[in-house]
Design an enzyme around this catalytic site. Structure first.
Site, PDB file in Angstrom:
ATOM      1  N   ARG A  50       0.829  -1.283  -0.067  1.00 27.22           N
ATOM      2  CA  ARG A  50      -0.008  -0.125   0.086  1.00 27.22           C
ATOM      3  C   ARG A  50       0.783   1.242   0.080  1.00 27.22           C
ATOM      4  O   ARG A  50       0.588   2.159  -0.589  1.00 27.22           O
ATOM      5  CB  ARG A  50      -1.131  -0.281   1.091  1.00 27.22           C
ATOM      6  CG  ARG A  50      -0.540   0.122   2.530  1.00 27.22           C
ATOM      7  CD  ARG A  50      -1.663  -0.068   3.590  1.00 27.22           C
ATOM      8  NE  ARG A  50      -2.133  -1.487   3.432  1.00 27.22           N
ATOM      9  CZ  ARG A  50      -3.417  -1.800   3.258  1.00 27.22           C
ATOM     10  NH1 ARG A  50      -4.412  -0.902   3.012  1.00 27.22           N
ATOM     11  NH2 ARG A  50      -3.662  -3.173   3.129  1.00 27.22           N
ATOM     12  N   THR A  51       1.896   1.279   0.597  1.00 26.82           N
ATOM     13  CA  THR A  51       3.004   2.484   0.616  1.00 26.82           C
ATOM     14  C   THR A  51       3.369   2.652  -0.726  1.00 26.82           C
ATOM     15  O   THR A  51       3.578   3.790  -1.193  1.00 26.82           O
ATOM     16  CB  THR A  51       3.899   2.277   1.931  1.00 26.82           C
ATOM     17  OG1 THR A  51       3.416   2.064   3.058  1.00 26.82           O
ATOM     18  CG2 THR A  51       4.866   3.301   1.709  1.00 26.82           C
ATOM     19  N   LYS A  79      22.433 -10.550  -4.212  1.00 32.35           N
ATOM     20  CA  LYS A  79      23.866 -11.256  -4.619  1.00 32.35           C
ATOM     21  C   LYS A  79      25.180 -10.491  -3.431  1.00 32.35           C
ATOM     22  O   LYS A  79      26.227 -10.734  -3.825  1.00 32.35           O
ATOM     23  CB  LYS A  79      24.141 -10.633  -5.910  1.00 32.35           C
ATOM     24  CG  LYS A  79      23.321 -11.318  -6.902  1.00 32.35           C
ATOM     25  CD  LYS A  79      23.366 -10.860  -8.416  1.00 32.35           C
ATOM     26  CE  LYS A  79      22.192 -10.939  -9.282  1.00 32.35           C
ATOM     27  NZ  LYS A  79      22.274  -9.908 -10.541  1.00 32.35           N
ATOM     28  N   ARG A 100      12.207   1.947   0.719  1.00 33.52           N
ATOM     29  CA  ARG A 100      11.721   1.322   1.875  1.00 33.52           C
ATOM     30  C   ARG A 100      12.636   0.309   2.269  1.00 33.52           C
ATOM     31  O   ARG A 100      13.433  -0.428   1.392  1.00 33.52           O
ATOM     32  CB  ARG A 100      10.297   0.547   1.805  1.00 33.52           C
ATOM     33  CG  ARG A 100       9.901  -0.299   2.702  1.00 33.52           C
ATOM     34  CD  ARG A 100       9.203   0.334   3.869  1.00 33.52           C
ATOM     35  NE  ARG A 100       8.342  -0.624   4.435  1.00 33.52           N
ATOM     36  CZ  ARG A 100       7.070  -0.178   5.061  1.00 33.52           C
ATOM     37  NH1 ARG A 100       6.607   1.106   4.821  1.00 33.52           N
ATOM     38  NH2 ARG A 100       6.434  -1.059   5.739  1.00 33.52           N
ATOM     39  N   HIS A 128       8.857   6.479   9.712  1.00 33.43           N
ATOM     40  CA  HIS A 128       7.670   6.405   8.412  1.00 33.43           C
ATOM     41  C   HIS A 128       7.245   7.561   8.362  1.00 33.43           C
ATOM     42  O   HIS A 128       5.883   7.802   8.576  1.00 33.43           O
ATOM     43  CB  HIS A 128       7.021   5.205   8.695  1.00 33.43           C
ATOM     44  CG  HIS A 128       6.166   4.651   7.736  1.00 33.43           C
ATOM     45  ND1 HIS A 128       6.423   5.212   6.339  1.00 33.43           N
ATOM     46  CD2 HIS A 128       4.999   3.853   7.487  1.00 33.43           C
ATOM     47  CE1 HIS A 128       5.672   4.444   5.453  1.00 33.43           C
ATOM     48  NE2 HIS A 128       4.776   3.924   6.095  1.00 33.43           N
TER      49      HIS A 128
END
Lengths: 314, 151
Positions: A50-51, A79, A100, A128
């Site tokens: 949703r973000t 990797k 994020r 946030h």
């Protein structure tokens, strides 16, 4: 000047009010070509649908193009590439990075090494800021002010990043907080100390019922997650005590609004969705306008420019 | 001069770091990069001390440290005595004090902090010098400097 948004903690009251005014412009006219020709990266080292959708919609509705990844499994991080290398590589391609990350402090670090602005879309349990900003916007929208409000925080106040950030961002506006949580998920001492330091009044309540919440302007619900409990017996004992039921709204103020960062599981009874106090879906919608403002601000676009914007699509 | 002090030889020019707790001696050696030093370094370990029971001492010839270098010692040994020696005379005594910022000295105790997962220097803000409370610049976790592990 680094225009990155890592945290709201350092934002002045004026800056918060300025961003609210900018988001109001976008609420009136969300579709524009203000960012035409720009490229926005959304790097999600941890999935958060949703973000990500909210940020990508914000960029798309302003005419920007979006690149990025939604799932860390497809990146070179698996990797063994460092965050620094990924950020420097992507910085070559884009005007701004929305990131994020599952590690705390990742956004601060990225903002220090990247030549383009970084917007923190959540870094582990740390910050946030776009969620906090949309909470502030929604509180302002529903109450007409941020000043002198009675704000009730319910549920997981220990691990709930959103309630901590909200508490800190509200320090400019003389709030009174009310904490309602099971003992295992009570508001940590650090934040109570913070309250005392900034003269923020707070009360702790044992019960969660119609009488307790009758004084609320904002009822901010959060999810009580089973995995947070070390003692599952304790979880079983308290899990139903922090559910909001329709009959509990009988004494609530008419102007009171119920917020929730979503996703909701069962902590707000579904019957409440049709009650005028429910506001969590409008709250999520505000995320779009707020993120449009945050992207523009990070790119150096001023409120004045947004107000005089001739690229509005009606 | 008392006999005890003659165990380590006198210094003509340089720096003497005295009253180092014995369990912190090797931290001091690391913090000041003494292993890479080419000048004469004399180290006394498990010496008798009236004040502390046992202590350690380091004498470094022909080397004068900056305040920033010496203040790093405050992280492991807040109470050491520092003497600057010129021509066999103590010309200056110094106290170490906790600086406002610590860069690249201690580790963050939050395993989910970016500094523990990326090749980068740590950075802490000292928020309470008396209590020794520091806050990670990156993840905002606070910790007690006396419990901190060195990088």
């Amino acid at each position: 000047m680094n225009r990155s948004l890592v945290t709201l903690a350092d934002h002045s009251r004026e800056k918060i009010e300025y961003l609210i005014r900018m988001a109001q412009e976008f609420e009136q006219h969300p579709n524009r070509l203000l960012l035409q020709g720009r490229v926005v990266a959304t790097l999600f080292f941890e999935p958060s649908t949703r973000t990500r959708l909210s940020f990508e919609t914000a960029a798309n509705r302003l005419g920007a193009r979006v690149i990025g990844f939604a799932d860390p499994k497809v990146t070179s991080g698996t990797k063994g590439e460092t965050l620094k290398d990924t950020i420097l590589m992507v910085s070559n391609y884009v005007d701004i990075i929305v990131m994020r990350h599952y590690l705390e402090g990742a956004a601060r670090y990225a903002s220090e090494i990247a030549p383009v602005p970084i917007i923190n879309a959540g870094d582990g349990a740390n910050q946030h800021p776009s969620q906090t900003m949309l909470d502030l916007y929604t509180i302002y929208q529903t109450q007409g002010t941020l000043e002198n409000l009675q704000i009730y925080l319910v549920g997981d106040l220990k691990y709930g990043r959103t309630v901590h950030s909200l508490l800190m961002a509200m320090r400019h506006f003389n709030p009174t907080f009310h904490f309602i949580a099971p003992d295992e998920l009570a508001m940590p001492e650090t934040y109570k100390t913070y309250c005392r330091q900034y003269n923020i009044r707070y009360e702790e309540h044992q019960d969660f019922d119609a009488d307790v919440i009758s004084g609320a302007d904002i009822l901010y619900m959060t999810r009580v997650q089973k995995e947070r409990f070390s003692d599952l017996m304790e979880y079983e004992r308290v899990k139903d005590r922090y559910l909001l039921k329709l009959d509990m709204l009988s004494h609530a103020k008419d102007t009171m609004r119920i917020l929730h960062p979503l996703p909701r599981v069962n902590e707000i009874e579904y019957a409440i969705d049709d009650d005028p106090h429910a506001y969590y879906f409008q709250q999520a919608r505000n995320g779009l306008f707020v993120r449009q403002a945050l992207i523009c601000d990070a790119l150096g676009i001023s409120l004045e420019q947004v107000k005089n914007d001739k690229t509005i699509i009606l | 001069m008392k006999r005890q002090e003659l165990i380590v030889s006198a210094l003509d020019h340089g720096t003497v770091i005295d009253h180092i707790p014995c369990d912190r001696l090797f931290d001091v050696i690391d913090l000041l990069h003494l292993r890479q030093m080419t000048s004469k370094v004399t180290i006394g370990f498990n010496l008798k001390s009236h004040k502390m029971g046992t202590k350690s001492i380091i004498k470094i010839a022909d080397r004068f440290f900056t305040d920033a270098e010496l203040n790093q010692l405050s992280v492991v040994t807040p109470n050491v005595s520092l003497s600057i020696i010129r021509d066999y005379e103590v010309v200056e005594k110094k106290q170490v004090c906790l600086p406002d910022e610590l860069r690249g000295i201690i580790r963050c105790n939050n395993p989910n902090c970016i500094t523990n997962n990326e090749p980068m220097a740590t950075f802490f803000h000292v928020i309470d010098k008396e209590q020794g409370a520091v806050r990670c610049h990156y993840c905002n976790h606070e910790q007690d400097i006396h419990q901190a592990k060195l990088v």
